[in-house]
Design an enzyme around this catalytic site. Structure first.
Site, PDB file in Angstrom:
ATOM      1  N   SER A 291       0.838  -1.200   0.000  1.00  0.00           N
ATOM      2  CA  SER A 291       0.000   0.000   0.000  1.00  0.00           C
ATOM      3  C   SER A 291       0.872   1.250   0.000  1.00  0.00           C
ATOM      4  O   SER A 291       1.980   1.244   0.559  1.00  0.00           O
ATOM      5  CB  SER A 291      -0.844  -0.017   1.277  1.00  0.00           C
ATOM      6  OG  SER A 291      -1.471   1.221   1.499  1.00  0.00           O
TER       7      SER A 291
ATOM      8  N   TYR B 134      -1.932  -0.852  10.950  1.00  0.00           N
ATOM      9  CA  TYR B 134      -2.202  -1.391   9.610  1.00  0.00           C
ATOM     10  C   TYR B 134      -1.007  -1.133   8.692  1.00  0.00           C
ATOM     11  O   TYR B 134      -0.506  -2.047   8.024  1.00  0.00           O
ATOM     12  CB  TYR B 134      -3.482  -0.761   9.012  1.00  0.00           C
ATOM     13  CG  TYR B 134      -3.607  -1.061   7.532  1.00  0.00           C
ATOM     14  CD1 TYR B 134      -3.957  -2.334   7.088  1.00  0.00           C
ATOM     15  CD2 TYR B 134      -3.324  -0.077   6.566  1.00  0.00           C
ATOM     16  CE1 TYR B 134      -4.030  -2.622   5.731  1.00  0.00           C
ATOM     17  CE2 TYR B 134      -3.390  -0.363   5.215  1.00  0.00           C
ATOM     18  CZ  TYR B 134      -3.748  -1.636   4.805  1.00  0.00           C
ATOM     19  OH  TYR B 134      -3.802  -1.925   3.466  1.00  0.00           O
TER      20      TYR B 134
ATOM     21  N   LYS C 243       1.963  -3.686   6.619  1.00  0.00           N
ATOM     22  CA  LYS C 243       2.373  -3.672   5.204  1.00  0.00           C
ATOM     23  C   LYS C 243       3.888  -3.491   5.087  1.00  0.00           C
ATOM     24  O   LYS C 243       4.555  -4.154   4.289  1.00  0.00           O
ATOM     25  CB  LYS C 243       1.621  -2.576   4.441  1.00  0.00           C
ATOM     26  CG  LYS C 243       0.123  -2.828   4.311  1.00  0.00           C
ATOM     27  CD  LYS C 243      -0.167  -4.133   3.564  1.00  0.00           C
ATOM     28  CE  LYS C 243      -1.634  -4.483   3.567  1.00  0.00           C
ATOM     29  NZ  LYS C 243      -1.918  -5.830   3.017  1.00  0.00           N
TER      30      LYS C 243
HETATM   31  P1  NAD Z   1     -11.163  -6.665   1.257  1.00  0.00           P
HETATM   32  O1  NAD Z   1     -11.415  -6.623   2.713  1.00  0.00           O
HETATM   33  O2  NAD Z   1     -12.313  -6.475   0.335  1.00  0.00           O
HETATM   34  O3  NAD Z   1     -10.456  -8.050   0.870  1.00  0.00           O
HETATM   35  C1  NAD Z   1      -9.677  -8.787   1.772  1.00  0.00           C
HETATM   36  C2  NAD Z   1     -10.233 -10.208   1.794  1.00  0.00           C
HETATM   37  O4  NAD Z   1      -9.421 -11.010   2.654  1.00  0.00           O
HETATM   38  C3  NAD Z   1     -11.669 -10.286   2.348  1.00  0.00           C
HETATM   39  O5  NAD Z   1     -12.470 -11.040   1.463  1.00  0.00           O
HETATM   40  C4  NAD Z   1     -11.503 -11.002   3.692  1.00  0.00           C
HETATM   41  O6  NAD Z   1     -12.633 -11.798   4.012  1.00  0.00           O
HETATM   42  C5  NAD Z   1     -10.261 -11.833   3.430  1.00  0.00           C
HETATM   43  N1  NAD Z   1      -9.504 -12.195   4.625  1.00  0.00           N
HETATM   44  C6  NAD Z   1      -9.085 -11.401   5.649  1.00  0.00           C
HETATM   45  N2  NAD Z   1      -8.412 -12.110   6.550  1.00  0.00           N
HETATM   46  C7  NAD Z   1      -8.387 -13.395   6.103  1.00  0.00           C
HETATM   47  C8  NAD Z   1      -7.848 -14.609   6.589  1.00  0.00           C
HETATM   48  N3  NAD Z   1      -7.191 -14.658   7.757  1.00  0.00           N
HETATM   49  N4  NAD Z   1      -8.004 -15.726   5.863  1.00  0.00           N
HETATM   50  C9  NAD Z   1      -8.657 -15.705   4.674  1.00  0.00           C
HETATM   51  N5  NAD Z   1      -9.221 -14.594   4.168  1.00  0.00           N
HETATM   52  C10 NAD Z   1      -9.076 -13.448   4.869  1.00  0.00           C
HETATM   53  O7  NAD Z   1     -10.010  -5.602   0.946  1.00  0.00           O
HETATM   54  P2  NAD Z   1      -9.410  -5.090  -0.438  1.00  0.00           P
HETATM   55  O8  NAD Z   1      -9.673  -3.641  -0.513  1.00  0.00           O
HETATM   56  O9  NAD Z   1      -9.815  -5.945  -1.556  1.00  0.00           O
HETATM   57  O10 NAD Z   1      -7.856  -5.259  -0.129  1.00  0.00           O
HETATM   58  C11 NAD Z   1      -7.111  -6.381  -0.564  1.00  0.00           C
HETATM   59  C12 NAD Z   1      -5.676  -6.218  -0.101  1.00  0.00           C
HETATM   60  O11 NAD Z   1      -5.154  -5.017  -0.634  1.00  0.00           O
HETATM   61  C13 NAD Z   1      -5.488  -6.137   1.410  1.00  0.00           C
HETATM   62  O12 NAD Z   1      -4.280  -6.781   1.744  1.00  0.00           O
HETATM   63  C14 NAD Z   1      -5.375  -4.647   1.656  1.00  0.00           C
HETATM   64  O13 NAD Z   1      -4.648  -4.362   2.821  1.00  0.00           O
HETATM   65  C15 NAD Z   1      -4.629  -4.210   0.413  1.00  0.00           C
HETATM   66  N6  NAD Z   1      -4.810  -2.793   0.064  1.00  0.00           N
HETATM   67  C16 NAD Z   1      -6.075  -2.293  -0.063  1.00  0.00           C
HETATM   68  C17 NAD Z   1      -6.243  -0.956  -0.385  1.00  0.00           C
HETATM   69  C18 NAD Z   1      -7.615  -0.331  -0.489  1.00  0.00           C
HETATM   70  O14 NAD Z   1      -7.739   0.864  -0.339  1.00  0.00           O
HETATM   71  N7  NAD Z   1      -8.678  -1.084  -0.761  1.00  0.00           N
HETATM   72  C19 NAD Z   1      -5.122  -0.136  -0.591  1.00  0.00           C
HETATM   73  C20 NAD Z   1      -3.855  -0.693  -0.460  1.00  0.00           C
HETATM   74  C21 NAD Z   1      -3.719  -2.033  -0.121  1.00  0.00           C
HETATM   75  C1  WQD Z   2      -9.279   9.856   0.638  1.00  0.00           C
HETATM   76  C2  WQD Z   2      -9.448  11.363   0.873  1.00  0.00           C
HETATM   77  C3  WQD Z   2      -9.755  11.919   3.184  1.00  0.00           C
HETATM   78  C4  WQD Z   2     -13.629   9.900   3.657  1.00  0.00           C
HETATM   79  C5  WQD Z   2      -6.784   4.842   2.884  1.00  0.00           C
HETATM   80  C6  WQD Z   2      -5.752   4.181   3.750  1.00  0.00           C
HETATM   81  C7  WQD Z   2      -4.616   3.692   2.904  1.00  0.00           C
HETATM   82  C8  WQD Z   2      -5.123   2.831   1.746  1.00  0.00           C
HETATM   83  C9  WQD Z   2      -6.231   3.475   0.990  1.00  0.00           C
HETATM   84  C10 WQD Z   2      -5.080   0.526   2.353  1.00  0.00           C
HETATM   85  C11 WQD Z   2      -8.700  11.895   2.080  1.00  0.00           C
HETATM   86  C12 WQD Z   2     -10.998  12.247   2.389  1.00  0.00           C
HETATM   87  C13 WQD Z   2     -12.446  10.393   3.157  1.00  0.00           C
HETATM   88  C14 WQD Z   2     -14.675  10.817   4.024  1.00  0.00           C
HETATM   89  C15 WQD Z   2     -13.253  12.634   3.314  1.00  0.00           C
HETATM   90  N1  WQD Z   2      -5.709   1.606   2.228  1.00  0.00           N
HETATM   91  N2  WQD Z   2     -12.262  11.733   2.977  1.00  0.00           N
HETATM   92  N3  WQD Z   2     -14.434  12.156   3.808  1.00  0.00           N
HETATM   93  O1  WQD Z   2      -6.987   7.900   3.559  1.00  0.00           O
HETATM   94  O2  WQD Z   2      -6.034   8.170   1.216  1.00  0.00           O
HETATM   95  O3  WQD Z   2      -6.176   5.941   2.213  1.00  0.00           O
HETATM   96  O4  WQD Z   2      -7.247   3.914   1.899  1.00  0.00           O
HETATM   97  O5  WQD Z   2      -3.896   0.312   2.237  1.00  0.00           O
HETATM   98  O6  WQD Z   2      -3.768   2.985   3.730  1.00  0.00           O
HETATM   99  O7  WQD Z   2      -5.261   5.111   4.699  1.00  0.00           O
HETATM  100  O8  WQD Z   2      -8.248   7.042   1.513  1.00  0.00           O
HETATM  101  O9  WQD Z   2     -10.597   7.084   0.784  1.00  0.00           O
HETATM  102  O10 WQD Z   2     -10.068   7.171   3.258  1.00  0.00           O
HETATM  103  O11 WQD Z   2      -9.564   9.152   1.834  1.00  0.00           O
HETATM  104  O12 WQD Z   2     -13.110  13.854   3.156  1.00  0.00           O
HETATM  105  O13 WQD Z   2     -15.763  10.432   4.484  1.00  0.00           O
HETATM  106  O14 WQD Z   2     -10.835  11.601   1.153  1.00  0.00           O
HETATM  107  O15 WQD Z   2      -9.519  12.901   4.163  1.00  0.00           O
HETATM  108  O16 WQD Z   2      -8.274  13.195   1.770  1.00  0.00           O
HETATM  109  P1  WQD Z   2      -6.810   7.396   2.198  1.00  0.00           P
HETATM  110  P2  WQD Z   2      -9.710   7.549   1.873  1.00  0.00           P
END
Ligand code: NAD
Ligand code: WQD
Length: 340
Positions: free
Chosen positions: A126, A150, A154
């Protein structure tokens, strides 16, 4: 012979889109998930979109015996490890649950891979690993830090994979640093379905547009950005899915490991996104500017050139398309996968 790819966290938001992209690219896919943050309905939708049965085992990635059985049965050539908890605020309140699930799950998955001679992993990292950016755009060699548990999982996850590569060069890993994934499959059949109040901006805006919530709270209007609201690099989940295909092609085709950003290189403010969503949906998105959210940075966007050079991948879909696809998903599934 067709290579089999194991997706952990396969029913989740990003994994479900990646599943379809991998199948389209000619891979056989097997998924595991414990539905900690997803719905089994996703699997029905995937079978419908793939027009074929899908291969899935319900399992917790921390369960060594369950993963052993999956590896024995499917013999995957590589793993894409999505399984993790991802809510920043929750990780501050429950750090042990995050360390146990995200790091315990990763270590158990890698140990199982070792036992079965599988040493290629794509890891969901991330942009959070960059902490508070000093300069923009962010290149992969920018300083890293964790500002919450969190983020720490990562950062440590990447470290674990680097250490494995040092211990045995047969290990090949790709750490993909996602920026802000948004949007949905263009069918409108799968998308992001957050439980409870959405933490992230686009799902919240979608629920305001569809009438499920009254108005958006904009966290901070006094950042040093063009309109005072936070700036992020939003990336369409379909582009992100293609990035995983490119990373697997690379790991299966050449030696070596890599760490790359997956972003567009473009920053948009909260108000840019609100306006784009209003345009895409034809609905108003009322908002109110409130206090900053603790831990937020003013601006964050990627230099995506390493992924272009090393994977031949670039994001193609623009903010309008992200909003259109999110809106189609939201309208067709106003209450997500489980309306009851
Ligand atoms: P998500 O929660 O939709 O998907 C994660 C999945 O993993 C879920 O289906 C959950 O049930 C499953 N899971 C969690 N713990 C588990 C376990 N112990 N065993 C088996 N399954 C398990 O989230 P997402 O947004 O699709 O994110 C996927 C990956 O990408 C995660 O590692 C997340 O940290 C990373 N990521 C997400 C974002 C984002 O903003 N969505 C950004 C950067 C990184
Ligand atoms: C985006 C912008 C908020 C909600 C997060 C995690 C990051 C990654 C992605 C997993 C910011 C603003 C948000 C609201 C708002 N996840 N906002 N009102 O914070 O960039 O990243 O998700 O790895 O680790 O921190 O994403 O979508 O929460 O926010 O004004 O109700 O929207 O302040 O500027 P962020 P976000």
């Amino acid at each position: 012979m067709m290579n089999t790819i194991l997706l952990t966290g396969a029913a989740g938001y990003i994994a479900s889109h990646t599943w379809l992209a991998l199948q389209q690219a000619g891979y056989r896919v097997v998924g595991v998930d414990n539905f900690a943050n997803s719905s089994p309905v996703v699997l029905e939708r995937l079978a419908e979109l793939a027009a074929a049965p899908i291969e899935f085992e319900r399992a917790d990635v921390s369960d060594a015996a369950a993963l052993d059985a999956v590896f024995a049965r499917y013999q995957p050539a590589a793993v894409v490890h999505f399984a993790a908890f991802k809510a920043v605020g929750e990780s501050v309140a429950q750090p042990l649950a995050y360390y146990r699930n995200n790091l315990g799950g990763l270590v158990n998955t890698c140990e199982t891979m070792q036992r079965h001679g599988c040493r290629r992993m794509v890891f969901s990292s991330s942009a959070t690993v960059y902490g508070a950016p000093e300069t923009l755009p962010l290149r992969e060699d920018a300083p890293t830090s964790a500002t919450n548990p969190y983020g720490a999982t990562k950062l440590m996850g990447e470290q674990i994979l680097r250490d494995l590569g040092v211990s045995d060069p047969a290990w090949q890993t790709a750490c993909l640093r996602y920026f802000n994934p948004v949007g949905a499959h263009d069918s409108g059949r799968i998308g992001e379905d957050p439980r409870g109040t959405p933490n992230n901006l686009m799902p919240y805006v979608a629920q305001v547009a569809v009438g499920r919530r009254e108005k958006l709270s904009v966290f901070g209007g006094d950042y040093p950005t063009p309109d005072g609201t936070g700036v992020r690099d939003y990336i369409h989940v379909t582009d992100l899915a293609e990035g995983h295909v490119a990373a697997l092609n690379r790991l299966l085709g050449q030696p070596g490991s890599l760490t790359v950003n997956l972003g567009t290189g473009q920053g948009y403010s909260v108000l840019d996104l609100v306006r784009a969503y209003e345009m895409a949906s034809g609905r108003p998105v009322p908002y109110e500017i409130v206090a900053r959210r603790p831990g937020d940075v003013a601006a964050c966007w990627a230099d995506p050139s390493a992924a272009r050079e090393q994977l031949g991948w670039t994001a193609k879909l623009d903010l309008a398309r992200m909003c259109e696809d999110s809106w189609r998903w939201q309208q067709l599934n106003p209450l997500g996968f489980n309306p009851s």
